[in-house]
Design a protein around this motif. Sequence first.
Motif, PDB file in Angstrom:
ATOM      1  N   PHE A 157     -40.372  21.861   7.755  1.00  0.00           N
ATOM      2  CA  PHE A 157     -39.837  21.300   6.508  1.00  0.00           C
ATOM      3  C   PHE A 157     -40.916  20.649   5.642  1.00  0.00           C
ATOM      4  O   PHE A 157     -40.678  20.308   4.499  1.00  0.00           O
ATOM      5  CB  PHE A 157     -38.702  20.321   6.820  1.00  0.00           C
ATOM      6  CG  PHE A 157     -37.570  20.974   7.595  1.00  0.00           C
ATOM      7  CD1 PHE A 157     -37.254  22.308   7.385  1.00  0.00           C
ATOM      8  CD2 PHE A 157     -36.846  20.266   8.529  1.00  0.00           C
ATOM      9  CE1 PHE A 157     -36.231  22.932   8.085  1.00  0.00           C
ATOM     10  CE2 PHE A 157     -35.809  20.872   9.246  1.00  0.00           C
ATOM     11  CZ  PHE A 157     -35.503  22.209   9.023  1.00  0.00           C
ATOM     12  N   ILE A 158     -42.129  20.497   6.221  1.00  0.00           N
ATOM     13  CA  ILE A 158     -43.209  19.857   5.439  1.00  0.00           C
ATOM     14  C   ILE A 158     -43.522  20.731   4.236  1.00  0.00           C
ATOM     15  O   ILE A 158     -43.658  20.274   3.103  1.00  0.00           O
ATOM     16  CB  ILE A 158     -44.470  19.679   6.321  1.00  0.00           C
ATOM     17  CG1 ILE A 158     -44.121  18.747   7.476  1.00  0.00           C
ATOM     18  CG2 ILE A 158     -45.655  19.139   5.521  1.00  0.00           C
ATOM     19  CD1 ILE A 158     -45.100  18.747   8.613  1.00  0.00           C
ATOM     20  N   LYS A 159     -43.618  22.049   4.493  1.00  0.00           N
ATOM     21  CA  LYS A 159     -43.934  22.983   3.407  1.00  0.00           C
ATOM     22  C   LYS A 159     -42.804  23.041   2.381  1.00  0.00           C
ATOM     23  O   LYS A 159     -43.041  23.147   1.178  1.00  0.00           O
ATOM     24  CB  LYS A 159     -44.177  24.385   3.977  1.00  0.00           C
ATOM     25  CG  LYS A 159     -45.629  24.620   4.349  1.00  0.00           C
ATOM     26  CD  LYS A 159     -46.463  24.764   3.098  1.00  0.00           C
ATOM     27  CE  LYS A 159     -47.743  25.538   3.332  1.00  0.00           C
ATOM     28  NZ  LYS A 159     -48.655  25.489   2.176  1.00  0.00           N
ATOM     29  N   ARG A 193     -40.853  20.657   1.588  1.00  0.00           N
ATOM     30  CA  ARG A 193     -40.932  19.439   0.763  1.00  0.00           C
ATOM     31  C   ARG A 193     -42.053  19.562  -0.258  1.00  0.00           C
ATOM     32  O   ARG A 193     -41.936  19.100  -1.393  1.00  0.00           O
ATOM     33  CB  ARG A 193     -41.141  18.214   1.652  1.00  0.00           C
ATOM     34  CG  ARG A 193     -39.882  17.893   2.444  1.00  0.00           C
ATOM     35  CD  ARG A 193     -39.895  16.512   3.064  1.00  0.00           C
ATOM     36  NE  ARG A 193     -38.611  16.271   3.701  1.00  0.00           N
ATOM     37  CZ  ARG A 193     -38.366  16.444   4.989  1.00  0.00           C
ATOM     38  NH1 ARG A 193     -39.312  16.860   5.795  1.00  0.00           N
ATOM     39  NH2 ARG A 193     -37.167  16.206   5.486  1.00  0.00           N
ATOM     40  N   LYS A 194     -43.150  20.206   0.161  1.00  0.00           N
ATOM     41  CA  LYS A 194     -44.278  20.390  -0.761  1.00  0.00           C
ATOM     42  C   LYS A 194     -43.853  21.284  -1.929  1.00  0.00           C
ATOM     43  O   LYS A 194     -44.139  20.997  -3.093  1.00  0.00           O
ATOM     44  CB  LYS A 194     -45.440  21.012   0.016  1.00  0.00           C
ATOM     45  CG  LYS A 194     -46.668  21.186  -0.783  1.00  0.00           C
ATOM     46  CD  LYS A 194     -47.896  20.757  -0.023  1.00  0.00           C
ATOM     47  CE  LYS A 194     -48.990  20.356  -0.994  1.00  0.00           C
ATOM     48  NZ  LYS A 194     -50.304  20.477  -0.427  1.00  0.00           N
ATOM     49  N   LEU A 195     -43.141  22.363  -1.595  1.00  0.00           N
ATOM     50  CA  LEU A 195     -42.674  23.282  -2.642  1.00  0.00           C
ATOM     51  C   LEU A 195     -41.722  22.545  -3.598  1.00  0.00           C
ATOM     52  O   LEU A 195     -41.808  22.689  -4.816  1.00  0.00           O
ATOM     53  CB  LEU A 195     -41.975  24.493  -2.000  1.00  0.00           C
ATOM     54  CG  LEU A 195     -41.469  25.566  -2.965  1.00  0.00           C
ATOM     55  CD1 LEU A 195     -42.604  26.169  -3.782  1.00  0.00           C
ATOM     56  CD2 LEU A 195     -40.744  26.686  -2.204  1.00  0.00           C
ATOM     57  N   LEU A 196     -40.864  21.755  -3.020  1.00  0.00           N
ATOM     58  CA  LEU A 196     -39.895  21.000  -3.813  1.00  0.00           C
ATOM     59  C   LEU A 196     -40.592  20.087  -4.820  1.00  0.00           C
ATOM     60  O   LEU A 196     -40.187  19.990  -5.989  1.00  0.00           O
ATOM     61  CB  LEU A 196     -39.041  20.175  -2.850  1.00  0.00           C
ATOM     62  CG  LEU A 196     -37.792  19.529  -3.380  1.00  0.00           C
ATOM     63  CD1 LEU A 196     -36.918  20.539  -4.082  1.00  0.00           C
ATOM     64  CD2 LEU A 196     -37.013  18.921  -2.215  1.00  0.00           C
ATOM     65  N   LYS A 197     -41.669  19.456  -4.373  1.00  0.00           N
ATOM     66  CA  LYS A 197     -42.435  18.561  -5.253  1.00  0.00           C
ATOM     67  C   LYS A 197     -42.968  19.341  -6.459  1.00  0.00           C
ATOM     68  O   LYS A 197     -42.883  18.897  -7.598  1.00  0.00           O
ATOM     69  CB  LYS A 197     -43.614  17.992  -4.450  1.00  0.00           C
ATOM     70  CG  LYS A 197     -43.735  16.511  -4.545  1.00  0.00           C
ATOM     71  CD  LYS A 197     -44.784  16.035  -3.592  1.00  0.00           C
ATOM     72  CE  LYS A 197     -45.271  14.672  -4.002  1.00  0.00           C
ATOM     73  NZ  LYS A 197     -46.325  14.202  -3.126  1.00  0.00           N
ATOM     74  N   LEU A 198     -43.485  20.541  -6.178  1.00  0.00           N
ATOM     75  CA  LEU A 198     -44.026  21.367  -7.264  1.00  0.00           C
ATOM     76  C   LEU A 198     -42.908  21.801  -8.208  1.00  0.00           C
ATOM     77  O   LEU A 198     -43.047  21.763  -9.432  1.00  0.00           O
ATOM     78  CB  LEU A 198     -44.726  22.611  -6.700  1.00  0.00           C
ATOM     79  CG  LEU A 198     -45.950  22.346  -5.814  1.00  0.00           C
ATOM     80  CD1 LEU A 198     -46.426  23.645  -5.160  1.00  0.00           C
ATOM     81  CD2 LEU A 198     -47.087  21.739  -6.639  1.00  0.00           C
ATOM     82  N   VAL A 199     -41.780  22.188  -7.614  1.00  0.00           N
ATOM     83  CA  VAL A 199     -40.660  22.689  -8.419  1.00  0.00           C
ATOM     84  C   VAL A 199     -40.093  21.568  -9.300  1.00  0.00           C
ATOM     85  O   VAL A 199     -39.671  21.808 -10.436  1.00  0.00           O
ATOM     86  CB  VAL A 199     -39.586  23.326  -7.501  1.00  0.00           C
ATOM     87  CG1 VAL A 199     -38.349  23.709  -8.278  1.00  0.00           C
ATOM     88  CG2 VAL A 199     -40.156  24.565  -6.816  1.00  0.00           C
ATOM     89  N   LYS A 200     -40.141  20.334  -8.799  1.00  0.00           N
ATOM     90  CA  LYS A 200     -39.671  19.206  -9.630  1.00  0.00           C
ATOM     91  C   LYS A 200     -40.584  19.054 -10.854  1.00  0.00           C
ATOM     92  O   LYS A 200     -40.113  18.748 -11.947  1.00  0.00           O
ATOM     93  CB  LYS A 200     -39.648  17.915  -8.808  1.00  0.00           C
ATOM     94  CG  LYS A 200     -38.436  17.879  -7.893  1.00  0.00           C
ATOM     95  CD  LYS A 200     -38.177  16.520  -7.272  1.00  0.00           C
ATOM     96  CE  LYS A 200     -36.881  16.559  -6.477  1.00  0.00           C
ATOM     97  NZ  LYS A 200     -36.657  15.458  -5.584  1.00  0.00           N
ATOM     98  N   ILE A 201     -41.877  19.299 -10.661  1.00  0.00           N
ATOM     99  CA  ILE A 201     -42.806  19.227 -11.814  1.00  0.00           C
ATOM    100  C   ILE A 201     -42.510  20.376 -12.781  1.00  0.00           C
ATOM    101  O   ILE A 201     -42.482  20.198 -13.998  1.00  0.00           O
ATOM    102  CB  ILE A 201     -44.280  19.263 -11.332  1.00  0.00           C
ATOM    103  CG1 ILE A 201     -44.550  18.061 -10.425  1.00  0.00           C
ATOM    104  CG2 ILE A 201     -45.240  19.286 -12.525  1.00  0.00           C
ATOM    105  CD1 ILE A 201     -45.911  18.045  -9.754  1.00  0.00           C
ATOM    106  N   PHE A 202     -42.235  21.566 -12.241  1.00  0.00           N
ATOM    107  CA  PHE A 202     -41.885  22.701 -13.126  1.00  0.00           C
ATOM    108  C   PHE A 202     -40.655  22.344 -13.970  1.00  0.00           C
ATOM    109  O   PHE A 202     -40.606  22.622 -15.165  1.00  0.00           O
ATOM    110  CB  PHE A 202     -41.543  23.977 -12.330  1.00  0.00           C
ATOM    111  CG  PHE A 202     -42.674  24.543 -11.514  1.00  0.00           C
ATOM    112  CD1 PHE A 202     -43.992  24.213 -11.760  1.00  0.00           C
ATOM    113  CD2 PHE A 202     -42.406  25.453 -10.479  1.00  0.00           C
ATOM    114  CE1 PHE A 202     -45.024  24.748 -10.995  1.00  0.00           C
ATOM    115  CE2 PHE A 202     -43.427  26.003  -9.720  1.00  0.00           C
ATOM    116  CZ  PHE A 202     -44.733  25.636  -9.971  1.00  0.00           C
TER     117      PHE A 202
END
Length: 401
Positions: free
Chosen positions: A112-114, A116-125
């Motif tokens: 789930f670490i990855k 969460r990382k993707l989610l962080k990027l998608v929130k910026i998008f």
Amino acid sequence: MAEVIVNNYKEATAILTNRDFAQSLYDESPEIMQDVILTSEGNTHINRRKIEYHLFRKDISRNYEHVDFFKILKPIINEAYTNGSSDLVELSYLVTMNVTADISGIDVPKDFIKTRKLLKLVKIFSEGATLVHSLKDKTIIRNQVLDALEVFDREFYSSSLKRREKILEKFECGEIEEESIPKDILTILLRNKKKLYLSNDIIRREVAFYLQAGSHSTANASTHAFHELYEWIKSHPEDEDIIHNDKFFLQKCVFETLRLHPASPVAWRKAIKPSKILTKKNINEGDHIIIDLWKSNRDISVYGMDATKYNPYREVQKKLPPWGLTFGVGAHACLARVLDGGEVPKANTDMNKHNFGLITCFMKALLDKGAQTTQKNIPQLDDKTERQNWGKYPIIFNKVK
Ligand code: HEM
């Protein structure tokens, strides 16, 4: 250029289904939204939509709901259940980010670490996509989006792209069969690159768009759906059984949530030709139309005198959507409407052949595990946005393990 506000169901539908009004909500966000399906118009849009629609056909959505979704949901919900408690906002994001990555064509390892990382990027998008509503410094956000796209490329996109390109090469050489080709947006766009005149940049933006289109909307809708269910059971304990045991009724509950909580409270369009709408307002070319989905979904002429209230027993006139305009309507209507929300059942619908939608399936899984809120830790709305979304939603699981 005049600004026209539309806040009733009939006029909102008239504008959204009229090709003389073009998408305009994302005009300030070319870095992330230029030429994606939602901002394309005319034949470019029609051709792209026809191709991408193949992934959202009713039979494909049903299969996803019955098979693929549970492969994602099970380990996530089981881990939360084993821990005994969770935060539903976080849990919903984990589930929906994995689902959306799967559909978009981004490989995410099962840790789930990855995710969460993707989610962080998608929130910026997403912040970049909805720049028109932002009160922050827009240059800073634009730079953050460009940086996030680079990280996305390095850590997620390049490897997912390469894997698919190799698979397609093998398919071209006859080494593998059609069934071995992934069924996702990235693959379908690579296969239709020439036909749709797609550049590498457009493909990458389209995939990034899908990641945001699917994740926040579904995650927020899921937390709202659980909250409304839970509150309904508290005030109508006699309905606890039907909610737990009748999946059709559960789906009706989800429809009500979707109607009352549209993912985006507004849609924007600009007039590309002069025209008139139902109240005979004259619209000139270039006029800016704000379609208030929130108010249109609460239109008493369509949803009755108690339209502002949550009522899973609501009877909606035939052919009118019980979810209101939450999934949009017309040319840009949400491609994942059936996947997420399901279909409206008929009197004789066979539940094994029905699309209940992923949100209903997620709710069922939570109820089956005895998910409930806790007195100690009360849910809180997100104070970082004006939208009525949950920021924290602590839950516990009360079923014996
Ligand atoms: C509860 C969940 C969702 C809600 C409420 C929602 C809502 C919407 C709305 C309102 C639109 C139209 C916007 C406009 O007309 O300006 C839209 C378009 C779209 N949505 Fe969704 N969506 C949801 C989930 C998803 C998911 C899971 C995906 C894909 C994985 C998705 C993919 C799309 C796409 C591709 C479009 C653009 C269609 C086009 O322009 O032709 N959505 N969605």
